[in-house]
Write a protein that holds these residues in place. Structure first.
Motif, PDB file in Angstrom:
ATOM      1  N   GLU A 120      -2.375  15.185   3.073  1.00  0.00           N
ATOM      2  CA  GLU A 120      -1.057  14.610   3.310  1.00  0.00           C
ATOM      3  C   GLU A 120      -0.813  13.454   2.350  1.00  0.00           C
ATOM      4  OE1 GLU A 120      -0.692  13.555   7.378  1.00  0.00           O
ATOM      5  OE2 GLU A 120      -0.807  15.638   8.095  1.00  0.00           O
ATOM      6  N   THR A 121       0.463  13.129   2.178  1.00  0.00           N
ATOM      7  CA  THR A 121       0.844  12.053   1.259  1.00  0.00           C
ATOM      8  C   THR A 121       0.152  10.743   1.617  1.00  0.00           C
ATOM      9  OG1 THR A 121       3.003  13.074   0.897  1.00  0.00           O
ATOM     10  CG2 THR A 121       2.789  10.750   0.310  1.00  0.00           C
ATOM     11  N   GLU A 122       0.009  10.480   2.905  1.00  0.00           N
ATOM     12  CA  GLU A 122      -0.611   9.234   3.353  1.00  0.00           C
ATOM     13  C   GLU A 122      -2.033   9.084   2.832  1.00  0.00           C
ATOM     14  OE1 GLU A 122      -1.615   6.827   7.521  1.00  0.00           O
ATOM     15  OE2 GLU A 122      -0.750   8.855   7.578  1.00  0.00           O
ATOM     16  N   ALA A 123      -2.770  10.190   2.762  1.00  0.00           N
ATOM     17  CA  ALA A 123      -4.154  10.133   2.271  1.00  0.00           C
ATOM     18  C   ALA A 123      -4.183   9.714   0.806  1.00  0.00           C
ATOM     19  CB  ALA A 123      -4.820  11.494   2.442  1.00  0.00           C
ATOM     20  N   ILE A 124      -3.230  10.210   0.019  1.00  0.00           N
ATOM     21  CA  ILE A 124      -3.177   9.842  -1.397  1.00  0.00           C
ATOM     22  C   ILE A 124      -2.751   8.389  -1.551  1.00  0.00           C
ATOM     23  CG2 ILE A 124      -2.107  10.355  -3.625  1.00  0.00           C
ATOM     24  CD1 ILE A 124      -1.857  13.245  -2.734  1.00  0.00           C
ATOM     25  N   GLU A 125      -1.792   7.948  -0.737  1.00  0.00           N
ATOM     26  CA  GLU A 125      -1.380   6.543  -0.772  1.00  0.00           C
ATOM     27  C   GLU A 125      -2.550   5.631  -0.424  1.00  0.00           C
ATOM     28  OE1 GLU A 125       3.360   6.773   0.428  1.00  0.00           O
ATOM     29  OE2 GLU A 125       1.839   6.788   2.018  1.00  0.00           O
ATOM     30  N   ASN A 126      -3.337   6.025   0.563  1.00  0.00           N
ATOM     31  CA  ASN A 126      -4.524   5.235   0.930  1.00  0.00           C
ATOM     32  C   ASN A 126      -5.537   5.200  -0.204  1.00  0.00           C
ATOM     33  OD1 ASN A 126      -3.539   4.647   3.467  1.00  0.00           O
ATOM     34  ND2 ASN A 126      -4.553   6.392   4.455  1.00  0.00           N
ATOM     35  N   TYR A 127      -5.648   6.316  -0.924  1.00  0.00           N
ATOM     36  CA  TYR A 127      -6.578   6.379  -2.050  1.00  0.00           C
ATOM     37  C   TYR A 127      -6.131   5.429  -3.169  1.00  0.00           C
ATOM     38  CZ  TYR A 127      -9.062   8.273  -6.116  1.00  0.00           C
ATOM     39  OH  TYR A 127      -9.829   8.415  -7.248  1.00  0.00           O
ATOM     40  N   LEU A 128      -4.837   5.426  -3.463  1.00  0.00           N
ATOM     41  CA  LEU A 128      -4.315   4.547  -4.512  1.00  0.00           C
ATOM     42  C   LEU A 128      -4.474   3.084  -4.108  1.00  0.00           C
ATOM     43  CD1 LEU A 128      -1.043   6.485  -5.456  1.00  0.00           C
ATOM     44  CD2 LEU A 128      -3.275   6.584  -6.585  1.00  0.00           C
ATOM     45  N   LEU A 129      -4.253   2.795  -2.827  1.00  0.00           N
ATOM     46  CA  LEU A 129      -4.458   1.435  -2.328  1.00  0.00           C
ATOM     47  C   LEU A 129      -5.913   1.039  -2.439  1.00  0.00           C
ATOM     48  CD1 LEU A 129      -3.456  -1.114  -0.876  1.00  0.00           C
ATOM     49  CD2 LEU A 129      -3.803   0.090   1.296  1.00  0.00           C
ATOM     50  N   TRP A 130      -6.804   1.945  -2.087  1.00  0.00           N
ATOM     51  CA  TRP A 130      -8.250   1.681  -2.175  1.00  0.00           C
ATOM     52  C   TRP A 130      -8.655   1.379  -3.615  1.00  0.00           C
ATOM     53  CZ3 TRP A 130     -11.997   4.490  -4.856  1.00  0.00           C
ATOM     54  CH2 TRP A 130     -13.322   4.121  -4.607  1.00  0.00           C
ATOM     55  N   ARG A 131      -8.091   2.098  -4.574  1.00  0.00           N
ATOM     56  CA  ARG A 131      -8.409   1.852  -5.984  1.00  0.00           C
ATOM     57  C   ARG A 131      -7.986   0.439  -6.389  1.00  0.00           C
ATOM     58  NH1 ARG A 131      -9.680   6.098  -9.443  1.00  0.00           N
ATOM     59  NH2 ARG A 131      -8.894   4.793 -11.142  1.00  0.00           N
ATOM     60  N   ARG A 132      -6.791   0.019  -5.941  1.00  0.00           N
ATOM     61  CA  ARG A 132      -6.339  -1.339  -6.267  1.00  0.00           C
ATOM     62  C   ARG A 132      -7.268  -2.380  -5.650  1.00  0.00           C
ATOM     63  NH1 ARG A 132      -1.138   1.029  -5.634  1.00  0.00           N
ATOM     64  NH2 ARG A 132      -0.997   0.361  -3.453  1.00  0.00           N
ATOM     65  N   GLN A 133      -7.708  -2.134  -4.412  1.00  0.00           N
ATOM     66  CA  GLN A 133      -8.606  -3.070  -3.738  1.00  0.00           C
ATOM     67  C   GLN A 133      -9.965  -3.157  -4.427  1.00  0.00           C
ATOM     68  OE1 GLN A 133      -8.532  -1.354   0.185  1.00  0.00           O
ATOM     69  NE2 GLN A 133      -6.821  -2.649   0.875  1.00  0.00           N
ATOM     70  N   GLN A 134     -10.346  -2.058  -5.086  1.00  0.00           N
ATOM     71  CA  GLN A 134     -11.622  -2.036  -5.819  1.00  0.00           C
ATOM     72  C   GLN A 134     -11.516  -2.709  -7.182  1.00  0.00           C
ATOM     73  OE1 GLN A 134     -14.595  -0.823  -4.451  1.00  0.00           O
ATOM     74  NE2 GLN A 134     -13.270  -0.811  -2.643  1.00  0.00           N
ATOM     75  N   GLY A 135     -10.295  -3.109  -7.554  1.00  0.00           N
ATOM     76  CA  GLY A 135     -10.086  -3.778  -8.832  1.00  0.00           C
ATOM     77  C   GLY A 135     -10.034  -2.833 -10.018  1.00  0.00           C
ATOM     78  N   LEU A 136      -9.826  -1.540  -9.751  1.00  0.00           N
ATOM     79  CA  LEU A 136      -9.728  -0.573 -10.842  1.00  0.00           C
ATOM     80  C   LEU A 136      -8.419  -0.778 -11.605  1.00  0.00           C
ATOM     81  CD1 LEU A 136     -11.070   2.536  -8.903  1.00  0.00           C
ATOM     82  CD2 LEU A 136     -12.291   1.127 -10.567  1.00  0.00           C
ATOM     83  N   SER A 137      -8.429  -0.513 -12.876  1.00  0.00           N
ATOM     84  CA  SER A 137      -7.279  -0.832 -13.726  1.00  0.00           C
ATOM     85  C   SER A 137      -6.056  -0.003 -13.347  1.00  0.00           C
ATOM     86  CB  SER A 137      -7.621  -0.587 -15.195  1.00  0.00           C
ATOM     87  OG  SER A 137      -7.663   0.796 -15.474  1.00  0.00           O
ATOM     88  N   PRO A 138      -4.863  -0.587 -13.461  1.00  0.00           N
ATOM     89  CA  PRO A 138      -3.627   0.160 -13.193  1.00  0.00           C
ATOM     90  C   PRO A 138      -3.498   1.396 -14.075  1.00  0.00           C
ATOM     91  CG  PRO A 138      -3.171  -2.189 -13.312  1.00  0.00           C
ATOM     92  CD  PRO A 138      -4.584  -1.997 -13.771  1.00  0.00           C
TER      93      PRO A 138
END
Length: 303
Positions: A58-76
């Motif tokens: 679901e879309t929510e799972a992908i949004e959570n993944y993108l949020l998790w990447r930002r929290q990990q400090g991964l580059s935009p």
């Protein structure tokens, strides 16, 4: 190391093969997309356990993944590429009826800050080109590669994979097969042509007697890798005492910037670089403008 289930691995591999066949993406891009999809699947496994399924997302799972990447400090930039990989995968999955809904439809790519490519001053390019010893066949090859790279603005991948069928000595042109299998013609120029002829007559036969369609070869008769050539560039930059920032595309950036500095038209530069979008080429106007400002500050009596 992530271990994929057989079905998931087959899904990803099938997608990557079709992407290469239909869109002609480079091996580098294909590999990056594969890594992105595997990392997303790993995220699903950690948060959904055995219920994780690439085709039931679901879309929510992908949004959570993108949020998790930002929290990990991964580059935009890397996150934008990850989303691009997911968009392409699910678009393809819907077309193939692997799933009925594309969960990425509502998601928009984040705006990326425009990064200014690093270039070299013309004097630094001259020093870099003069660094190889032309009496050594390996260094003669490297000098020819550097000359062709600076004269044409090829991507490093395009250079190391260059075939004789793509080079016309008589017309002084190189026919390049770029991203998306798009073809373009680029002039060689006198200096590059001269070094290329010298390499073919003296350097290449001394390197290997094996038959090969590749222009630039190793002692084993095969083509150089991108990584190997990048190491050669760094070696000559050190020898020439060049301390500017270097990247695998430094000479491509120098080619573009110096053409603009000498009055080249932006549309012509777009065709020479093989950019599908003029906005990609326009970034070099910032580099050229910055260089003009530096020259003004250095030489104008009232600057």
């Amino acid at each position: 190391m992530l271990t994929l289930s057989t079905s998931t691995a087959e899904l990803i591999n099938t997608f990557l093969e079709r992407l290469w066949l239909k869109q002609g993406v480079s091996q580098h891009t294909s590999s990056a997309y594969g890594t992105d999809l595997k990392k997303f699947y790993q995220f699903l496994l950690e948060y959904q356990g055995e219920a994780a399924d690439l085709l039931q997302v679901e879309t929510e799972a992908i949004e959570n993944y993108l949020l998790w990447r930002r929290q990990q400090g991964l580059s935009p930039r890397s996150t934008a590429r990850a989303l691009s990989a997911l968009k392409k995968f699910y678009n393809y999955a819907v077309k193939e009826r692997w799933c009925s809904v594309d969960p990425t439809t509502r998601l928009r790519q984040p705006k990326q800050p425009q990064s200014i490519p690093h270039s070299l001053a013309e004097s630094e390019v001259e020093a870099l080109l003069a660094a190889p010893d032309l009496d050594d066949p390996v260094q003669l090859r490297d000098r020819a590669m550097l000359e062709v790279l600076y004269a044409t603005g090829l991507r490093v991948t395009e250079l190391v994979q260059l075939n004789f069928s793509q080079v016309s000595m008589q017309q002084e042109l190189v026919r390049v097969i770029g991203k998306g299998n798009k073809e373009r013609l680029v002039p060689l120029g006198e200096s590059a042509l001269e070094l290329l002829q010298q390499y073919q007559q003296h350097g290449r036969p001394a390197l290997s007697q094996k038959n090969s369609d590749f222009v630039f070869i190793t002692r084993r008769g095969g083509p150089l890798t991108r990584q190997a050539f990048w190491h050669r560039i760094k070696y000559y930059a050190q020898r020439a005492d060049i301390r500017s920032h270097l990247s695998p595309h430094t000479l491509r950036h120098a080619f573009a910037t110096h053409l603009l500095n000498h009055g080249a038209d932006l549309r012509v530069l777009q065709m020479l670089l093989g950019h599908s979008d003029l906005s990609t080429t326009q970034i070099y106007t910032h580099v050229a403008r910055e260089r003009l400002q530096q020259l003004h500050a250095s030489h104008h009596p009232r600057a």
